[in-house]
Write an enzyme that holds these catalytic residues in place. Structure first.
Site, mmCIF file in Angstrom:
data_model
loop_
_atom_site.group_PDB
_atom_site.id
_atom_site.type_symbol
_atom_site.label_atom_id
_atom_site.label_comp_id
_atom_site.label_asym_id
_atom_site.label_seq_id
_atom_site.Cartn_x
_atom_site.Cartn_y
_atom_site.Cartn_z
ATOM 1 N N SER A 62 0.800 -1.212 -0.249
ATOM 2 C CA SER A 62 0.069 0.006 -0.062
ATOM 3 C C SER A 62 0.710 1.212 0.032
ATOM 4 O O SER A 62 1.770 1.382 1.105
ATOM 5 C CB SER A 62 -1.038 0.050 1.231
ATOM 6 O OG SER A 62 -1.929 -1.114 1.177
ATOM 7 N N HIS A 95 -3.337 0.581 -4.593
ATOM 8 C CA HIS A 95 -2.766 -0.647 -5.157
ATOM 9 C C HIS A 95 -3.264 -0.706 -6.585
ATOM 10 O O HIS A 95 -4.211 -0.651 -7.094
ATOM 11 C CB HIS A 95 -3.573 -2.041 -4.618
ATOM 12 C CG HIS A 95 -2.751 -2.400 -3.303
ATOM 13 N ND1 HIS A 95 -2.012 -3.400 -3.087
ATOM 14 C CD2 HIS A 95 -3.231 -1.925 -1.979
ATOM 15 C CE1 HIS A 95 -1.474 -3.552 -2.025
ATOM 16 N NE2 HIS A 95 -2.235 -2.539 -0.994
ATOM 17 N N HIS A 110 -5.804 -9.262 -1.120
ATOM 18 C CA HIS A 110 -5.789 -9.354 0.213
ATOM 19 C C HIS A 110 -6.904 -10.492 0.464
ATOM 20 O O HIS A 110 -7.940 -10.160 -0.200
ATOM 21 C CB HIS A 110 -6.056 -8.475 1.222
ATOM 22 C CG HIS A 110 -5.256 -7.070 0.659
ATOM 23 N ND1 HIS A 110 -5.014 -6.274 -0.374
ATOM 24 C CD2 HIS A 110 -3.876 -6.639 1.333
ATOM 25 C CE1 HIS A 110 -4.074 -5.602 -0.228
ATOM 26 N NE2 HIS A 110 -3.348 -5.828 0.726
ATOM 27 N N TYR A 134 -8.979 -9.906 2.806
ATOM 28 C CA TYR A 134 -10.146 -9.085 3.356
ATOM 29 C C TYR A 134 -10.764 -8.661 2.134
ATOM 30 O O TYR A 134 -12.186 -8.307 2.271
ATOM 31 C CB TYR A 134 -9.802 -8.019 4.138
ATOM 32 C CG TYR A 134 -8.754 -6.812 3.428
ATOM 33 C CD1 TYR A 134 -9.231 -5.861 2.544
ATOM 34 C CD2 TYR A 134 -7.601 -6.731 3.739
ATOM 35 C CE1 TYR A 134 -8.588 -5.092 1.866
ATOM 36 C CE2 TYR A 134 -6.720 -5.953 3.150
ATOM 37 C CZ TYR A 134 -7.074 -4.982 2.260
ATOM 38 O OH TYR A 134 -6.544 -4.010 1.833
ATOM 39 N N GLU A 135 -10.412 -8.668 1.036
ATOM 40 C CA GLU A 135 -11.128 -8.195 -0.173
ATOM 41 C C GLU A 135 -12.019 -9.445 -0.696
ATOM 42 O O GLU A 135 -13.104 -9.395 -1.656
ATOM 43 C CB GLU A 135 -10.383 -7.990 -1.294
ATOM 44 C CG GLU A 135 -9.483 -6.618 -1.108
ATOM 45 C CD GLU A 135 -8.516 -6.585 -2.266
ATOM 46 O OE1 GLU A 135 -8.671 -6.139 -3.349
ATOM 47 O OE2 GLU A 135 -7.237 -7.062 -2.045
ATOM 48 N N ALA A 180 2.612 -2.203 4.234
ATOM 49 C CA ALA A 180 2.429 -0.953 5.147
ATOM 50 C C ALA A 180 1.971 -1.853 6.579
ATOM 51 O O ALA A 180 1.198 -2.915 6.316
ATOM 52 C CB ALA A 180 1.232 -0.361 4.782
ATOM 53 N N MET A 220 -2.001 -6.665 7.326
ATOM 54 C CA MET A 220 -3.200 -7.488 6.495
ATOM 55 C C MET A 220 -2.529 -8.260 5.364
ATOM 56 O O MET A 220 -3.423 -8.659 4.481
ATOM 57 C CB MET A 220 -4.493 -6.613 5.964
ATOM 58 C CG MET A 220 -4.877 -5.758 7.498
ATOM 59 S SD MET A 220 -6.258 -4.799 6.794
ATOM 60 C CE MET A 220 -6.390 -3.737 8.386
ATOM 61 N N SER A 221 -1.337 -8.463 5.094
ATOM 62 C CA SER A 221 -0.944 -9.170 4.082
ATOM 63 C C SER A 221 0.285 -9.888 4.320
ATOM 64 O O SER A 221 0.674 -10.437 5.568
ATOM 65 C CB SER A 221 -0.392 -8.110 2.987
ATOM 66 O OG SER A 221 0.640 -7.158 3.535
ATOM 67 N N ASN A 266 1.933 3.538 10.454
ATOM 68 C CA ASN A 266 1.334 4.089 11.629
ATOM 69 C C ASN A 266 1.588 3.555 13.058
ATOM 70 O O ASN A 266 1.943 2.420 12.922
ATOM 71 C CB ASN A 266 -0.332 4.324 11.364
ATOM 72 C CG ASN A 266 -0.953 2.661 11.317
ATOM 73 O OD1 ASN A 266 -0.955 2.414 10.167
ATOM 74 N ND2 ASN A 266 -1.087 2.103 12.188
ATOM 75 N N HIS A 307 -6.997 4.654 6.506
ATOM 76 C CA HIS A 307 -6.411 4.274 5.217
ATOM 77 C C HIS A 307 -5.509 5.286 4.464
ATOM 78 O O HIS A 307 -4.469 5.242 4.179
ATOM 79 C CB HIS A 307 -7.384 3.479 4.087
ATOM 80 C CG HIS A 307 -6.672 2.936 2.991
ATOM 81 N ND1 HIS A 307 -5.718 1.849 3.002
ATOM 82 C CD2 HIS A 307 -6.729 3.257 1.613
ATOM 83 C CE1 HIS A 307 -5.263 1.767 1.800
ATOM 84 N NE2 HIS A 307 -6.012 2.402 0.868
HETATM 85 N N1 HPA Z 1 -3.065 -2.555 11.209
HETATM 86 C C1 HPA Z 1 -3.406 -3.418 10.311
HETATM 87 N N2 HPA Z 1 -2.780 -3.379 9.102
HETATM 88 C C2 HPA Z 1 -1.961 -2.100 8.881
HETATM 89 C C3 HPA Z 1 -1.994 -1.253 9.751
HETATM 90 C C4 HPA Z 1 -2.439 -1.305 10.966
HETATM 91 O O1 HPA Z 1 -2.140 -0.449 12.030
HETATM 92 N N3 HPA Z 1 -1.208 0.026 9.472
HETATM 93 C C5 HPA Z 1 -1.080 -0.561 8.007
HETATM 94 N N4 HPA Z 1 -1.660 -1.695 7.771
#
Ligand code: HPA
Length: 284
Positions: free
Chosen positions: A33, A64, A86, A88-89, A116, A214-215, A238, A250
């Site tokens: 990402s 993406h 992913h 989650y998609e 990310a 998440m990947s 973050n 996001h």
């Molecule tokens: N949590 C989950 N996935 C992420 C995060 C997060 O804080 N930051 C970027 N991808």
């Protein structure tokens, strides 16, 4: 996609790509990402949208791109995947790892996975790059569950060095040349798409996780199944829920990703040629 024909589908996608590409790379990079910018570094680029590749899953996430770029980096042939899909998609674990299996059919031996991630370890800073030393698969799924196709790899396989120590050393040397030291950390992979609760983050810290995302874990498992070595690089976009004061979004992930894109690009420009030089060495 049913498991009995996924090898044939991967082979078909690889044959399609082979016909369109003149280079035969042994190294591929997956850009996460907000980190897609590195693809612009390739010389003589050939860009192929995922939508044109047989059986390829399509990314539905903003940030993406959804295309494969093949080209050269300092003379090294390379495939860069700009964007991934992913769980989650709504994609199955098998669909999530389909591109990695296609890469194997194309002859890829070393894979760089970028992502990310949220920082769980308090000493991490937003915008920092972290090498994955290991992962915790907390998705509850595994991409190689189901009938095993021996053409990909064996039923049971070792995960004790999921992220290659040698490749981490190469990345460390590259960072040193750039004037900094890379932290290493354990990445905990979740299904998403909801970000975590502060209680979950506290629990994950106790479990030994430094980063959350998440990947990556599915792709690493599939790569190790096929004997591909993996270098994992997280960008701490973050700090995780409950650590940073602001709510997670996001937009923040994308914004930090863009800010760090050039740092990742500079690092990869040193890492990839060093990885290639090592692959060229006679096997020990
Ligand atoms: N949590 C989950 N996935 C992420 C995060 C997060 O804080 N930051 C970027 N991808």
């Amino acid at each position: 996609m049913s498991s009995h024909n996924s090898f044939d589908q991967a082979a078909e996608a690889a044959a399609y790509l082979s016909a369109r590409l003149t280079i035969r790379p042994a190294i591929a990079v997956v850009l996460g990402s907000g980190l897609g910018g590195f693809a612009a570094e390739l010389g003589q680029p050939v860009t192929i949208p995922y939508s044109e590749i047989p059986h390829f899953p399509q990314s539905t996430v903003p940030g993406h791109h959804g295309q494969l770029v093949a080209g050269t980096l300092k003379g090294v042939p390379l495939i860069v995947m700009q964007g991934r899909v992913h769980g989650y998609e709504g994609y199955s674990p098998e669909q999530v790892v389909f591109p990695v299996r296609v890469l194997r059919c194309l002859g890829i031996r070393s894979l760089v996975l970028t992502n990310a991630a949220g920082g769980i370890r308090e000493s991490l800073k937003q915008g920092q790059l972290v090498l994955l030393s290991d992962h915790i698969n907390f998705t509850g799924k595994n991409p190689v569950a189901g009938a095993n196709d021996e053409r990909f790899g064996p039923r049971f396989f070792d995960m004790s060095e999921a992220y290659s120590k040698t490749l981490r050393e190469i990345a460390q040397r590259a960072a040193q040349s750039e004037g900094y030291v890379l932290e290493e950390g354990v990445y905990l992979g979740l299904l998403g798409p909801s970000f975590e609760t502060p209680a979950e983050i506290r629990a994950f810290r106790t479990m030994g996780a430094d980063l959350v995302g998440m990947s990556t874990v599915m792709e690493t498992i599939a790569a190790r199944h096929m004997g591909i070595e993996v270098l994992g690089i997280s960008c701490v976009t973050n700090m995780a829920a409950g650590i940073q004061a602001e709510p997670l979004s996001h937009e923040e992930v994308m914004e930090t990703g863009r800010r760090v894109e050039s740092t990742i690009a500079r690092l990869l420009k040193r890492v990839i040629p060093a990885m290639a030089a090592r692959l060229d060495e006679p096997a020990k």
